[in-house]
Design a protein around this motif. Sequence first.
Motif, PDB file in Angstrom:
ATOM      1  N   THR A   1      -5.056  -0.840  -7.340  1.00 42.30           N
ATOM      2  CA  THR A   1      -5.691   0.168  -7.655  1.00 42.30           C
ATOM      3  C   THR A   1      -5.738   1.612  -7.135  1.00 42.30           C
ATOM      4  O   THR A   1      -4.799   1.523  -6.362  1.00 42.30           O
ATOM      5  CB  THR A   1      -7.658  -0.504  -6.096  1.00 42.30           C
ATOM      6  OG1 THR A   1      -6.503  -0.802  -4.825  1.00 42.30           O
ATOM      7  CG2 THR A   1      -7.606  -2.177  -7.162  1.00 42.30           C
TER       8      THR A   1
ATOM      9  N   THR B   1       0.337   5.853  -0.080  1.00 42.12           N
ATOM     10  CA  THR B   1      -0.579   6.971   0.063  1.00 42.12           C
ATOM     11  C   THR B   1       0.106   8.058  -0.625  1.00 42.12           C
ATOM     12  O   THR B   1       1.571   7.949  -0.865  1.00 42.12           O
ATOM     13  CB  THR B   1      -0.796   7.471   1.144  1.00 42.12           C
ATOM     14  OG1 THR B   1       0.690   7.376   2.182  1.00 42.12           O
ATOM     15  CG2 THR B   1      -1.527   6.008   2.098  1.00 42.12           C
TER      16      THR B   1
ATOM     17  N   HIS C   1      -4.896   7.081  -1.783  1.00 44.79           N
ATOM     18  CA  HIS C   1      -4.057   6.144  -1.551  1.00 44.79           C
ATOM     19  C   HIS C   1      -4.087   4.800  -2.559  1.00 44.79           C
ATOM     20  O   HIS C   1      -5.228   4.938  -3.381  1.00 44.79           O
ATOM     21  CB  HIS C   1      -4.053   5.583  -0.234  1.00 44.79           C
ATOM     22  CG  HIS C   1      -5.127   4.848  -0.620  1.00 44.79           C
ATOM     23  ND1 HIS C   1      -5.916   3.219  -0.505  1.00 44.79           N
ATOM     24  CD2 HIS C   1      -6.693   5.302   1.323  1.00 44.79           C
ATOM     25  CE1 HIS C   1      -6.866   3.274   0.160  1.00 44.79           C
ATOM     26  NE2 HIS C   1      -7.749   4.131   0.558  1.00 44.79           N
ATOM     27  N   PHE C   2      -3.060   4.422  -3.129  1.00 45.66           N
ATOM     28  CA  PHE C   2      -3.490   3.035  -3.956  1.00 45.66           C
ATOM     29  C   PHE C   2      -2.645   1.562  -4.134  1.00 45.66           C
ATOM     30  O   PHE C   2      -1.208   2.243  -2.812  1.00 45.66           O
ATOM     31  CB  PHE C   2      -2.384   3.919  -5.342  1.00 45.66           C
ATOM     32  CG  PHE C   2      -0.945   4.504  -5.497  1.00 45.66           C
ATOM     33  CD1 PHE C   2      -0.991   5.363  -4.619  1.00 45.66           C
ATOM     34  CD2 PHE C   2       0.084   3.885  -5.966  1.00 45.66           C
ATOM     35  CE1 PHE C   2       0.322   5.508  -4.468  1.00 45.66           C
ATOM     36  CE2 PHE C   2       1.495   4.724  -6.141  1.00 45.66           C
ATOM     37  CZ  PHE C   2       1.704   5.295  -5.719  1.00 45.66           C
TER      38      PHE C   2
ATOM     39  N   ASN D   1      -7.492   4.491  -5.501  1.00 44.48           N
ATOM     40  CA  ASN D   1      -8.936   5.888  -4.176  1.00 44.48           C
ATOM     41  C   ASN D   1      -8.287   7.225  -4.375  1.00 44.48           C
ATOM     42  O   ASN D   1      -7.122   8.270  -2.768  1.00 44.48           O
ATOM     43  CB  ASN D   1      -8.566   5.365  -3.212  1.00 44.48           C
ATOM     44  CG  ASN D   1     -10.064   6.307  -2.332  1.00 44.48           C
ATOM     45  OD1 ASN D   1     -10.003   7.199  -2.588  1.00 44.48           O
ATOM     46  ND2 ASN D   1     -10.785   5.255  -1.572  1.00 44.48           N
ATOM     47  N   LYS D   2      -8.531   8.759  -5.188  1.00 48.14           N
ATOM     48  CA  LYS D   2      -8.342   9.322  -5.413  1.00 48.14           C
ATOM     49  C   LYS D   2      -8.117  10.218  -4.037  1.00 48.14           C
ATOM     50  O   LYS D   2      -7.968  11.190  -3.346  1.00 48.14           O
ATOM     51  CB  LYS D   2      -8.352  10.087  -6.973  1.00 48.14           C
ATOM     52  CG  LYS D   2      -7.780   9.495  -7.630  1.00 48.14           C
ATOM     53  CD  LYS D   2      -7.873  10.692  -9.377  1.00 48.14           C
ATOM     54  CE  LYS D   2      -6.966  12.059  -8.425  1.00 48.14           C
ATOM     55  NZ  LYS D   2      -7.574  13.334  -9.845  1.00 48.14           N
ATOM     56  N   THR D   3      -9.511  10.104  -3.780  1.00 52.49           N
ATOM     57  CA  THR D   3     -10.194  10.762  -2.827  1.00 52.49           C
ATOM     58  C   THR D   3      -9.574  10.218  -1.387  1.00 52.49           C
ATOM     59  O   THR D   3      -9.260  11.079  -1.001  1.00 52.49           O
ATOM     60  CB  THR D   3     -11.741  10.440  -2.460  1.00 52.49           C
ATOM     61  OG1 THR D   3     -11.831  10.146  -3.094  1.00 52.49           O
ATOM     62  CG2 THR D   3     -12.313  11.151  -1.225  1.00 52.49           C
ATOM     63  N   ALA D   4      -9.206   9.936  -1.105  1.00 53.19           N
ATOM     64  CA  ALA D   4      -7.959   9.069  -0.294  1.00 53.19           C
ATOM     65  C   ALA D   4      -6.661   8.793  -0.159  1.00 53.19           C
ATOM     66  O   ALA D   4      -5.881   9.235   0.850  1.00 53.19           O
ATOM     67  CB  ALA D   4      -8.366   7.585   0.659  1.00 53.19           C
TER      68      ALA D   4
ATOM     69  N   GLY E   1      -9.517   3.577 -11.909  1.00 51.42           N
ATOM     70  CA  GLY E   1      -9.547   2.870 -10.935  1.00 51.42           C
ATOM     71  C   GLY E   1      -8.937   1.890 -10.234  1.00 51.42           C
ATOM     72  O   GLY E   1      -8.992   1.429  -9.539  1.00 51.42           O
ATOM     73  N   GLU E   2      -8.731   1.505 -10.803  1.00 51.23           N
ATOM     74  CA  GLU E   2      -8.823  -0.114 -11.046  1.00 51.23           C
ATOM     75  C   GLU E   2      -7.678  -0.356 -12.342  1.00 51.23           C
ATOM     76  O   GLU E   2      -8.446  -0.034 -13.940  1.00 51.23           O
ATOM     77  CB  GLU E   2      -9.232  -1.604 -10.895  1.00 51.23           C
ATOM     78  CG  GLU E   2      -8.505  -2.808 -10.864  1.00 51.23           C
ATOM     79  CD  GLU E   2      -9.681  -3.396  -9.646  1.00 51.23           C
ATOM     80  OE1 GLU E   2     -10.873  -2.969  -9.196  1.00 51.23           O
ATOM     81  OE2 GLU E   2      -9.019  -4.725  -9.346  1.00 51.23           O
TER      82      GLU E   2
ATOM     83  N   SER F   1      -4.850   9.080 -13.354  1.00 48.54           N
ATOM     84  CA  SER F   1      -5.887   9.208 -12.627  1.00 48.54           C
ATOM     85  C   SER F   1      -7.337   9.043 -12.437  1.00 48.54           C
ATOM     86  O   SER F   1      -8.371   9.608 -11.851  1.00 48.54           O
ATOM     87  CB  SER F   1      -6.226  10.927 -12.107  1.00 48.54           C
ATOM     88  OG  SER F   1      -5.530  11.772 -13.045  1.00 48.54           O
TER      89      SER F   1
ATOM     90  N   LYS G   1       1.152  -0.783  -0.039  1.00 48.05           N
ATOM     91  CA  LYS G   1       0.112   0.098   0.074  1.00 48.05           C
ATOM     92  C   LYS G   1       1.198   0.843  -0.056  1.00 48.05           C
ATOM     93  O   LYS G   1       2.017   0.935   0.300  1.00 48.05           O
ATOM     94  CB  LYS G   1      -0.557   0.229   1.349  1.00 48.05           C
ATOM     95  CG  LYS G   1      -1.565  -1.440   1.424  1.00 48.05           C
ATOM     96  CD  LYS G   1      -3.063  -1.242   2.056  1.00 48.05           C
ATOM     97  CE  LYS G   1      -3.708  -2.544   2.012  1.00 48.05           C
ATOM     98  NZ  LYS G   1      -4.842  -1.995   3.041  1.00 48.05           N
TER      99      LYS G   1
END
Lengths: 110, 114
Positions: free
Chosen positions: A65, A24, A72-73, A67-70, A55-56, A52, A22
């Motif tokens: 994967t 960020t 993290h990828f 997650n632009k809001t959070a 999403g996957e 961007s 993971k």
Amino acid sequence: GENVEQHPSTLSVQEGDSAVIKCTYSDSASNYFPWYKQELGKRPQLIIDIRSNVGEKKDQRIAVTLNKTAKHFSLHITETQPEDSAVYFCAASPDDKIIFGKGTRLHILP
Amino acid sequence: GAGVSQSPSNKVTEKGKDVELRCDPISGHTALYWYRQRLGQGLEFLIYFQGNSAPDKSGLPSDRFSAERTGESVSTLTIQRTQQEDSAVYLCAKAAGGSTDTQYFGPGTRLTVL
């Protein structure tokens, strides 16, 4: 500037199991997220990337994967094999440079 | 490595000496990047070139570090008055356009400062 955090620093999984790494990032302007694999004593090589607007993304046993809001990828490797043992680097690109995470050393146990 | 060479492959030098590291992208890509990788560590961005222009030098650790590039060809990274903390593998990478294109890395130069 952009800051990329990567976890874990070391990961051991049984052969055949899945591995997840993971990352960020801090700069919301980042729009490109590549993953590089570096085997012992060798140069880094791109294994997969995601942009961007997606999403996957999946390529055989590897998936990423985002997650632009959070901000993290993640990298997912399924059905791990001995040749997956290496150091994996995530990265984020907000402009014309790429900022790398510190890497995850993945050990595949027999 | 899709045509990136670096020389020398290994360099051992004494503290205080200057060193010059060379990167040849061979097939001539627009973008060229330099990174530093200390033992067991990640890739630390140093500088990148678009053509022979270096828009971002923010990663250079100190004014002892400098780099230049001739057109879309060879680049040299120079470290003056080397220190022991400069010991690392220095990697260069080329990309067709910019940071969102695949980076092809060279084999690196292992620098050891005694």
